[in-house]
Design a protein around this motif. Structure first.
Motif, PDB file in Angstrom:
ATOM      1  N   LEU A  86       0.837  -1.192   0.000  1.00 37.51           N
ATOM      2  CA  LEU A  86       0.000   0.000   0.000  1.00 37.51           C
ATOM      3  C   LEU A  86       0.877   1.248   0.000  1.00 37.51           C
ATOM      4  N   ARG A  87       0.625   2.145  -0.942  1.00 43.24           N
ATOM      5  CA  ARG A  87       1.346   3.416  -0.983  1.00 43.24           C
ATOM      6  C   ARG A  87       0.431   4.499  -0.425  1.00 43.24           C
ATOM      7  N   SER A  88       0.966   5.328   0.423  1.00 43.16           N
ATOM      8  CA  SER A  88       0.192   6.413   1.023  1.00 43.16           C
ATOM      9  C   SER A  88      -0.282   7.389  -0.048  1.00 43.16           C
ATOM     10  N   LYS A  89      -1.500   7.817   0.086  1.00 39.18           N
ATOM     11  CA  LYS A  89      -2.033   8.836  -0.818  1.00 39.18           C
ATOM     12  C   LYS A  89      -1.549  10.231  -0.412  1.00 39.18           C
ATOM     13  N   ASP A  90      -1.067  10.367   0.819  1.00 34.86           N
ATOM     14  CA  ASP A  90      -0.600  11.663   1.320  1.00 34.86           C
ATOM     15  C   ASP A  90       0.899  11.871   1.135  1.00 34.86           C
ATOM     16  N   ASP A  91       1.639  10.772   1.043  1.00 38.67           N
ATOM     17  CA  ASP A  91       3.105  10.830   0.921  1.00 38.67           C
ATOM     18  C   ASP A  91       3.505   9.665   0.024  1.00 38.67           C
ATOM     19  N   ASN A  92       3.742   9.924  -1.265  1.00 35.90           N
ATOM     20  CA  ASN A  92       3.943   8.802  -2.189  1.00 35.90           C
ATOM     21  C   ASN A  92       5.273   8.075  -2.001  1.00 35.90           C
ATOM     22  N   ALA A  93       6.097   8.496  -1.061  1.00 29.95           N
ATOM     23  CA  ALA A  93       7.310   7.743  -0.718  1.00 29.95           C
ATOM     24  C   ALA A  93       7.031   6.740   0.400  1.00 29.95           C
ATOM     25  N   LYS A  94       5.896   6.900   1.097  1.00 29.05           N
ATOM     26  CA  LYS A  94       5.573   6.047   2.244  1.00 29.05           C
ATOM     27  C   LYS A  94       4.807   4.808   1.795  1.00 29.05           C
ATOM     28  N   TRP A  95       5.288   3.662   2.260  1.00 22.02           N
ATOM     29  CA  TRP A  95       4.691   2.367   1.908  1.00 22.02           C
ATOM     30  C   TRP A  95       4.353   1.575   3.154  1.00 22.02           C
ATOM     31  N   MET A  96       3.304   0.762   3.035  1.00 21.53           N
ATOM     32  CA  MET A  96       2.970  -0.229   4.046  1.00 21.53           C
ATOM     33  C   MET A  96       2.916  -1.575   3.332  1.00 21.53           C
ATOM     34  N   GLU A  97       3.590  -2.536   3.911  1.00 18.91           N
ATOM     35  CA  GLU A  97       3.613  -3.900   3.369  1.00 18.91           C
ATOM     36  C   GLU A  97       2.964  -4.812   4.394  1.00 18.91           C
ATOM     37  N   ILE A  98       1.962  -5.556   3.965  1.00 13.20           N
ATOM     38  CA  ILE A  98       1.259  -6.474   4.857  1.00 13.20           C
ATOM     39  C   ILE A  98       1.438  -7.882   4.311  1.00 13.20           C
ATOM     40  N   GLN A  99       2.043  -8.741   5.112  1.00 11.02           N
ATOM     41  CA  GLN A  99       2.216 -10.140   4.736  1.00 11.02           C
ATOM     42  C   GLN A  99       1.262 -10.961   5.597  1.00 11.02           C
ATOM     43  N   ILE A 100       0.499 -11.828   4.941  1.00 16.35           N
ATOM     44  CA  ILE A 100      -0.537 -12.597   5.628  1.00 16.35           C
ATOM     45  C   ILE A 100      -0.171 -14.076   5.577  1.00 16.35           C
ATOM     46  N   TYR A 101      -0.071 -14.695   6.757  1.00 10.66           N
ATOM     47  CA  TYR A 101       0.292 -16.105   6.890  1.00 10.66           C
ATOM     48  C   TYR A 101      -0.839 -16.866   7.563  1.00 10.66           C
ATOM     49  N   LYS A 102      -0.851 -18.165   7.356  1.00 10.99           N
ATOM     50  CA  LYS A 102      -1.870 -19.025   7.962  1.00 10.99           C
ATOM     51  C   LYS A 102      -1.867 -18.870   9.482  1.00 10.99           C
TER      52      LYS A 102
END
Length: 102
Positions: free
Chosen positions: A40-56
């Motif tokens: 996910l890239r922030s709509k307010d700061d296009n250098a800011k990212w969130m990475e979500i990894q989903i495991y069982k």
């Protein structure tokens, strides 16, 4: 379910490198564990990212990461990744679990 959540800032001029590194890392992970990833890239700061990894579950993450972290390709990709983020100090890693509310 178990979630690893990372937030960081990617140097804008290195965004294409970021995409390539993430795609290669996903290929390595897929050999050892089943997971989903969201970027996910922030709509307010296009250098800011969130990475979500989903495991069982947390155990499947813990068991697989022991093997994954020993892979030369992952070590090299991590080194490249650390060169394209703006600040190592701003790299945040958090653990979450899913709570079902009925």
């Amino acid at each position: 379910m178990f979630f690893k959540v990372y937030t960081y800032h990617v140097k804008p001029e290195r965004e294409q490198d970021f995409f390539e590194i993430q795609a290669q890392a996903e290929n390595v992970y897929s050999r050892f564990v089943e997971k989903q990833s969201l970027f996910l890239r922030s709509k307010d700061d296009n250098a800011k990212w969130m990475e979500i990894q989903i495991y069982k579950d947390e155990n499947s993450f813990n068991e697989s990461i022991k093997i994954i972290d020993q892979q030369k390709e992952i070590i090299d990709l991590y080194t490249r990744f650390m060169k394209l983020i703006i600040s190592k100090e701003e790299l945040i890693e958090e653990n979450y679990e899913q709570i079902l509310i009925t």
